[in-house]
Design a protein around this motif. Structure first.
Motif, short mmCIF file in Angstrom:
data_model
loop_
_atom_site.label_atom_id
_atom_site.label_comp_id
_atom_site.label_asym_id
_atom_site.label_seq_id
_atom_site.Cartn_x
_atom_site.Cartn_y
_atom_site.Cartn_z
N ILE A 43 9.34 5.09 -9.51
CA ILE A 43 8.78 4.66 -10.42
C ILE A 43 7.42 4.07 -9.98
CG2 ILE A 43 8.32 3.02 -12.46
CD1 ILE A 43 11.37 3.11 -12.47
N LEU A 44 6.17 4.47 -10.53
CA LEU A 44 4.86 4.52 -10.23
C LEU A 44 4.60 2.75 -9.98
CD1 LEU A 44 2.04 5.55 -9.15
CD2 LEU A 44 1.32 5.53 -11.52
N ASN A 45 4.90 2.20 -11.17
CA ASN A 45 4.40 0.74 -11.22
C ASN A 45 5.15 -0.16 -9.85
OD1 ASN A 45 5.65 1.65 -14.07
ND2 ASN A 45 3.59 0.80 -14.01
N VAL A 77 2.95 1.07 -6.80
CA VAL A 77 1.68 0.33 -6.96
C VAL A 77 1.83 -1.41 -6.44
CG1 VAL A 77 -0.38 -0.36 -8.44
CG2 VAL A 77 0.56 1.83 -8.60
N PHE A 78 2.79 -1.97 -7.13
CA PHE A 78 3.15 -3.14 -6.66
C PHE A 78 3.44 -3.36 -5.15
CE2 PHE A 78 6.10 -6.65 -6.11
CZ PHE A 78 5.61 -7.63 -6.37
N LEU A 104 -0.27 -3.35 -3.69
CA LEU A 104 -1.15 -4.58 -3.76
C LEU A 104 -0.44 -5.68 -3.10
CD1 LEU A 104 -1.84 -4.69 -7.52
CD2 LEU A 104 -3.27 -4.72 -5.70
N LEU A 130 -2.31 0.13 -13.61
CA LEU A 130 -1.40 0.90 -12.77
C LEU A 130 -0.24 0.39 -12.69
CD1 LEU A 130 -3.05 2.56 -9.75
CD2 LEU A 130 -2.11 3.60 -11.63
N LEU A 131 -0.21 -1.07 -12.37
CA LEU A 131 0.98 -1.95 -12.42
C LEU A 131 1.76 -1.87 -13.50
CD1 LEU A 131 1.90 -3.35 -9.90
CD2 LEU A 131 0.81 -5.51 -10.98
#
Lengths: 582, 103
Positions: A559-561, A564-565, A568, B24-25
């Motif tokens: 899952i993309l989220n 990205v998390f 980050l 995005l998040l």
């Protein structure tokens, strides 16, 4: 002249590979003939290189930047190995015309064989470590692709992947070594390194020496990496003859021979090399004795003979090691090709189902016996001379107990060889097989090899000159005239070895009467059939890797989220470390 | 209030990248993912120009920025085209429905 010949010897097979690949399977006969043509072309140019051997850099391809130039040196050591690769390569291709008749994907098969021949020639002629690494990995790739050639057979695929993974370990060793050489001498050039190795600190040089030993052991299927070679026997027989007996597996020995002058003074290195060689020779010989698969017996004997070569380098006799490599390439290619003819004709690899094949194929029987006698090290054949030279050097420069081990292995070699010959060619048929005819192409490939196995030792004197005077200037190899060789070999230790070999043969002849002894060795037999536990270690490593991967699967949500998390969070972590550090 | 121009640009860059990353998040909509990527890349283009201005290599920075804009446009086009296909195939734009590669 030399640069053109070098470029041709590498370029002709590669060009052929592309053409054959594009031709595919549209016209089977044409594919066969085109591959034969290109492989013979490479063989001719490689032989033409022989009189041009010199220590000078012959061909330089400037690529700019930090990598230095890609240089090729056509010295004695390199040329001799490239001749083996190209000539035996062309014989294997000729043999394939009959062996692979009617198979699918011929374009893929020949493309990889030709690609391999070119890469092998490049590997031995190049003098830039980075380039050597590239060619080294190309040969590993071709070996993988050809072991798994029958890609609908799970065993073949498994064997190919195993070979690829284990030889990659060696590749990593070589790459680390190349980077260390670059970091300390400022170039990838071998000559430069051999000239300046004394400027490298001792501990780094030791790291380098043992890194290359690991690389060589993985590539040449030496202890403790010997397990991939027997499983590689799923490849078609000409491939086993070319890649897994005559050429690629020699690359490790070549590497050790090439760098021997720099590493010989590293403490414990020579001892480690000798022990690796002797252990491989001993373990593989015992395994060959209990295996019932014709090709696996030959694979174990390859490991065993490579052990002899590695041992010879450890004792300081680069010449004996390379001479045995020369003899071994010839007689082992002969054995594998004639075994391939038998397997092709009968349709099984199990020796217990053979028996009496000699009556059906007398010619194959005789050439196989020539190869087998050379492998056993009986006089006049080429294996005898080279093996005696190795044992001679072992007695002079190595510890006595290792010499005794090697003499014992010579006996074991004779024993498993005669067992193999007997089970396949003599006695009564043990299953109702149907013997198919053997194509003329097979015979055309076998006869030159059989002839060479009989007479190639006559080249010993010239060979020593080639290696000694025209090789890299850092190898001290004395020319060895016949008289001296005879004198050196016809001595008491040789008689001892002959006695051991004769005893081994007698052991086989009287095997019925010695059943008590054979039963007494049951535990060794059991251990050898289980490859002394190395197979179990391999499986355990595979299992641990797989279960770790399963456990780590939860971290991959897809899952993309979350991804990205993760990005980050690691950026913030890095920034925090930088800020706190500063 | 009189802020120096580089500082204003820097704040803009951080805002663009921050908004894009935040988007995005949290978003699950494919169209919004593409928009978020655009925001981040616009911040990056601005950062190129700022860096070029500060080091005095403005022409290099400009050519880099142009290259990034072209590449970024392609990313947007392909991304949106994929989004359309995915909408047709799965009936939704939710990126959760795209984790079918994981078994």
């Amino acid at each position: 002249m030399t640069p053109i010949l070098i470029a041709l010897t590498i370029g002709i097979p590669w060009l052929g590979a592309i053409i054959v690949w594009l031709m595919g399977d549209r016209r089977e006969d044409l594919t066969h003939w085109v591959s034969i043509l290109f492989s013979i072309g490479a063989a001719i140019t490689s032989v033409l290189l022989l009189p041009n051997a010199s220590q000078e850099t012959a061909l330089t391809i400037p690529i700019g930047g930090d990598f230095g130039d890609f240089t090729f040196v056509a010295d004695g050591l390199g040329i001799f190995l490239s001749v083996i690769a190209a000539v035996i390569g062309s014989l294997a291709v000729i043999f394939s015309k009959s062996y692979m008749k009617g198979e699918g994907s011929l374009g893929r098969y020949y493309a990889f064989v030709l690609f391999f021949i070119g890469a092998m020639v490049g590997l031995v002629l190049s003098s830039n470590l980075l380039l050597i690494f590239l060619f080294w990995e190309i040969t590993a790739l071709c070996s993988y692709a050809l072991i798994s050639f029958h890609n609908d057979d799970p065993k073949a695929v498994k064997g190919g992947i195993k070979a690829l993974i284990i030889t990659s370990i060696g590749g990593v060793g070589l790459m680390v070594g190349a980077l260390i050489v670059y970091a300390y001498t400022g170039s990838y050039d071998i000559n430069n390194f051999l000239a300046n190795y004394s400027t490298i600190p001792g501990n780094i040089l030791a790291l380098l020496a043992f890194g290359f030993l690991i690389a060589a052991a993985a590539k040449s299927a030496q202890f403790p990496f010997q397990t991939w070679l027997p499983d590689a026997m799923e490849a078609p027989s000409p491939i086993s003859a070319l890649i897994h007996a005559a050429t690629m597996v020699n690359a490790g020995v070549y590497l050790l021979a090439r760098f021997y002058p720099a590493f010989k003074d590293v403490p414990y290195w020579s001892e480690a090399v000798m022990i690796v060689g002797a252990l491989s020779a001993l373990l593989a010989a015992v395994m060959a004795l209990v295996s019932n698969d014709l090709k696996r017996v030959l694979a174990y004997s390859t490991v065993s003979q490579l052990g002899y070569m590695v041992y010879a380098i450890g004792t300081g006799s680069v010449y004996a090691s390379q001479f045995h490599l020369f003899s071994h390439s010839i007689f082992k290619a002969l054995l594998f090709l004639s075994a391939g003819a038998v397997i092709h004709s009968i349709g099984t690899r199990n020796m217990l189902e053979m028996g009496g094949v000699g009556k059906k194929h007398p010619l194959v029987k005789w050439v196989f016996i020539i190869g087998a006698l050379a492998l056993a090290g009986l006089p006049i054949l080429n294996g005898f001379w080279s093996k005696e030279l190795i044992l001679e050097s072992g007695l002079k420069n190595g510890p006595l107990w290792l010499y005794i081990v090697m003499v014992f292995v010579a006996g074991l070699t004779a024993l498993y060889t005669i067992r193999c010959v007997w089970l396949v060619f003599f006695g009564e048929p043990r299953s109702d097989y149907h013997a198919h005819a053997i194509g003329w192409e097979m015979i055309a490939a076998l006869l030159p090899l059989a002839g060479a196995a009989l007479v190639s030792w006559l080249a010993a004197g010239r060979f020593s000159v080639l290696l000694g005077e025209k090789s890299l200037p850092f190898h001290a190899i004395e020319p060895l005239p016949y008289k001296e060789m005879m004198h050196e070999i016809l001595s008491l230790p040789t008689l001892v070895v002959m006695a051991v070999i004769t005893a081994a043969i007698l052991l086989w002849v009287f095997r019925k009467k010695l059943e008590g002894l054979i039963n007494g060795l049951k535990s060794i037999r059991w251990a050898a059939e289980n490859s002394f536990g190395f197979e179990a270690i391999n499986n355990a490593i595979v299992k641990v890797t797989q279960s770790t991967a399963e456990a780590l699967r939860v971290t991959q949500t897809g899952i993309l989220n979350w991804n990205v998390f993760g990005i980050l969070a690691s950026v913030i972590l890095l920034l925090a470390i930088l800020v706190l550090g500063a | 209030m009189n802020l120096p121009i580089p500082l204003v640009v820097l704040i803009t860059i951080l805002c663009l990248a921050g908004i894009g990353l935040y988007c995005l998040l949290i978003t699950r909509n494919l169209i919004k993912v593409v928009i978020a990527l655009q925001l981040i890349v616009k911040g990056a283009v601005l950062a190129f120009i700022l860096a070029g201005n500060m080091t005095g290599q403005l022409n290099l920075a400009q050519s880099m920025a142009l290259t990034v804009i072209v590449a970024d446009t392609i990313v947007a086009v392909v991304g949106l085209a994929l989004a359309v296909q995915i909408r047709l195939k799965t009936g939704s734009l939710d990126i959760k429905s795209l984790s079918s590669l994981k078994r």
